[in-house]
Write an enzyme that holds these catalytic residues in place. Structure first.
Site, mmCIF file in Angstrom:
data_model
loop_
_atom_site.group_PDB
_atom_site.id
_atom_site.type_symbol
_atom_site.label_atom_id
_atom_site.label_comp_id
_atom_site.label_asym_id
_atom_site.label_seq_id
_atom_site.Cartn_x
_atom_site.Cartn_y
_atom_site.Cartn_z
ATOM 1 N N GLU A 1 31.548 -11.549 65.122
ATOM 2 C CA GLU A 1 31.148 -10.132 65.119
ATOM 3 C C GLU A 1 31.846 -9.422 63.947
ATOM 4 O OE1 GLU A 1 33.334 -7.955 68.127
ATOM 5 O OE2 GLU A 1 31.705 -6.498 68.388
ATOM 6 N N LYS B 1 24.103 -4.585 69.275
ATOM 7 C CA LYS B 1 24.942 -4.704 70.484
ATOM 8 C C LYS B 1 24.604 -3.632 71.528
ATOM 9 C CE LYS B 1 29.929 -5.182 71.512
ATOM 10 N NZ LYS B 1 31.249 -5.218 70.834
ATOM 11 N N CYS C 1 29.977 -10.091 71.478
ATOM 12 C CA CYS C 1 31.297 -9.842 72.074
ATOM 13 C C CYS C 1 31.240 -9.395 73.526
ATOM 14 C CB CYS C 1 32.093 -8.860 71.220
ATOM 15 S SG CYS C 1 33.848 -8.887 71.660
HETATM 16 N N1 CDT Z 1 34.542 -6.225 70.268
HETATM 17 C C1 CDT Z 1 34.501 -6.209 71.606
HETATM 18 O O1 CDT Z 1 33.463 -5.990 72.209
HETATM 19 N N2 CDT Z 1 35.689 -6.406 72.233
HETATM 20 C C2 CDT Z 1 35.811 -6.298 73.665
HETATM 21 C C3 CDT Z 1 37.185 -5.875 74.029
HETATM 22 C C4 CDT Z 1 37.163 -5.254 75.335
HETATM 23 S S1 CDT Z 1 38.666 -5.334 76.118
HETATM 24 C C5 CDT Z 1 38.228 -6.129 77.600
HETATM 25 C C6 CDT Z 1 35.501 -7.599 74.392
HETATM 26 O O2 CDT Z 1 34.789 -7.548 75.390
HETATM 27 O O3 CDT Z 1 36.023 -8.643 74.044
#
Ligand code: CDT
Length: 321
Positions: A47, A124, A174
């Site tokens: 990402e 996203k 992500c």
């Molecule tokens: N970039 C991204 O979506 N990061 C989030 C962090 C959230 S903290 C639980 C993820 O879900 O990994």
């Protein structure tokens, strides 16, 4: 003949705030060359792969963050990726911040074939974090400030990849991996390979409470392995890892088979390739038995999934008179 696709996850080590795109792209081209040497036909990058994970930085005026975004794809700076794809005859998945002509901002990922065609684009949907500066947090996570919720759904396309005439490929980004709804919408389109990039901090620094750091990787892998198993698909989950200007991302990129098994895993927080031969025929077992959706799904019992966002309280039980 088994339907074989050799897939590489190209984990990136940290990209510091000061590192120019040209340098990140040069690192990525080196990984594409190594992937080609190892027989890969598809390379999956993380990402927001071209820059540091900038949503940790607050700008009062959102437009001040536009220098982190791509207004064109390809651009002069990203053209070397497209050229490498052609040179090595390899497809690639790239996550980046997208600025549209009418100034809309999305956290986007694309699949590009060796001819340079954008075969699939995804924006996203599940944006984590918050929209305003949060003084209680030690690190900001401002995705809700900088990005709109994606407007392309969870698309899957059947596209030629490697030697194969058609592979059902989908993209999520992500935080999406934590949401079974995202996986099932792709499962319902017969997905065989989910590509997903992530930037996940080693610590949960939201003010809401303590989360043990060792559980962060566990939850990431748990989500990808469950999503792959329950939808009978391969998944390639690729991270950035290491310390970006003192903010640690946990890496641990994996490739998972339709049984939910990890078949390749990164062992460093650097630029690192993980490679696996994926026999896409493996998807048939789940989808013709336990997860034969047409035989076993009961959508009439799932109305809440789309009718409701937050949880409601259940009725209170009382002893029958
Ligand atoms: N970039 C991204 O979506 N990061 C989030 C962090 C959230 S903290 C639980 C993820 O879900 O990994």
């Amino acid at each position: 003949m088994p339907r074989l696709l050799t897939v590489a996850g190209a984990q990136l080590g940290p990209i510091q705030k000061s590192e120019p795109r040209a340098s990140a792209v040069a690192r990525m081209v080196r990984l594409m060359e190594r992937a080609h040497q190892r027989g890969a036909e598809l390379v999956v990058f993380p990402e927001l792969a071209l820059t540091t994970f900038f949503p940790r930085y607050y700008h009062a005026d959102v437009a001040e963050a536009d220098h982190w975004f791509e207004a064109a794809m390809p651009s002069n700076e990203t053209a070397p990726l497209f050229a490498a794809a052609k040179r090595f005859g390899i497809g690639f998945h790239l996550g980046y911040a997208e600025l549209t002509a009418d100034k809309r901002r999305f956290n986007t990922a694309i699949l590009v074939n060796p001819d340079g065609d954008i075969v699939l684009k995804y924006r996203k949907v599940h944006l984590p974090g918050h929209a305003e500066f949060d003084p209680k947090r030690t690190v900001q996570h401002l995705e809700k400030r900088y990005f709109e919720v994606g407007d392309l759904g969870f698309p899957v396309v059947r596209a030629p990849l490697g030697q194969l005439a058609g592979v059902n490929v989908g993209i999520m980004i992500c935080n999406d991996r934590r949401w079974p709804e995202a996986w099932r919408v792709m499962g319902l389109q017969g997905v065989e390979l989910v590509m997903l990039g992530y930037n996940t901090p080693s610590m949960n620094t939201s003010a809401a409470g303590f989360e043990a750091p060792h559980l962060r990787v566990f939850h990431s892998h748990l989500s990808v392995q469950a999503g792959a198993y329950q939808n009978a698909t391969f998944a390639v989950a690729v991270a950035k890892g290491g310390s970006e200007d003192g903010y640690e991302l946990f890496g641990h990129s994996i490739i998972v088979n339709p049984q939910g098994e990890i078949i390749a895993q990164a062992a460093s927080w650097d630029d690192e390739l993980i490679v696996a031969d994926c026999n896409l025929d493996m998807c048939m077992l789940g989808r013709t038995t336990v997860f034969a959706f047409d035989k076993h799904r009961r959508p009439e019992a799932y109305a809440r999934i789309t009718a409701q966002v937050g949880a409601t309280e259940p009725p209170v039980w009382s002893k029958p008179a």
